[in-house]
Design an enzyme around this catalytic site. Sequence first.
Site, PDB file in Angstrom:
ATOM      1  CB  CYS A  30      -1.349   0.218   1.230  1.00 43.69           C
ATOM      2  SG  CYS A  30      -2.341  -1.342   1.341  1.00 43.69           S
TER       3      CYS A  30
HETATM    4  C1  BEZ Z   1      -0.049  -4.620   1.479  1.00 41.74           C
HETATM    5  O1  BEZ Z   1       0.386  -3.461   1.379  1.00 41.74           O
HETATM    6  O2  BEZ Z   1       1.481  -4.467   1.227  1.00 41.74           O
HETATM    7  C2  BEZ Z   1      -0.426  -6.115   2.595  1.00 41.74           C
HETATM    8  C3  BEZ Z   1      -1.410  -5.062   3.170  1.00 41.74           C
HETATM    9  C4  BEZ Z   1      -2.355  -6.543   3.077  1.00 41.74           C
HETATM   10  C5  BEZ Z   1      -2.274  -8.054   2.987  1.00 41.74           C
HETATM   11  C6  BEZ Z   1      -1.060  -7.987   2.241  1.00 41.74           C
HETATM   12  C7  BEZ Z   1      -0.062  -7.359   2.119  1.00 41.74           C
END
Ligand code: BEZ
Length: 210
Positions: free
Chosen positions: A45
Amino acid sequence: MSIRLGDEAPNFTAETTEGTIDFHQWKEGSWAVLFSHPADYTPVCTTELGRTAGLKSEFEKRGVKVIAISVDPVESHNGWAPDIAAVGGTDLNFPIIADPDRKVSQLYDMIHPGEGDTSTVRSVFIVDPKNKVRLTLTYPKSVGRNFGEILRVIDALQLTDAAPVSTPVDWMPGQRIIVAPTMSTEDARQRFEDVEEVRPYLRWAKQPTA
Ligand code: BEZ
């Protein structure tokens, strides 16, 4: 109920990092990209939001406003913003909706129970100036999106709205387009440059300029 192409994008009022926003009022007359991410302070994210901030001028050039959402509260978004800026190289320059009560996430069907928890998956809604949903994308939490593809689709939507054309496989701006089936080849030769009929139903032409 899921949102389909051509539906009106549901309106909502929500708290964001830029204050309270009424979605339809906020985007009035513009295209909009509404995209969800699972959670603040997560690696994928952080890269996605940083990239989006870096593309501000590209979105602006196309008349597009961008807004992100997750179920985290606004204080969390504000605390995370410096990380997004540090990783992406640009200050956060678009609002992030805080949706702790999941009102907007549920309205847009962004929570998929099979995907692990009650956070949002990676949804994208491209909404046109008349508030119609023109594209939806859904990615799993573990896979970051390609924001170059989102810009490419916006280019294709704006082009195909402006002229009776379609864009072929892997089309990129500036490449040849396909004449719409509703137009005769004779009319296409009047309207477009370099028309080539390879099949009666497949006519290439130079991309028209605005
Ligand atoms: C991420 O943004 O890295 C992420 C968020 C939730 C689950 C898996 C990855």
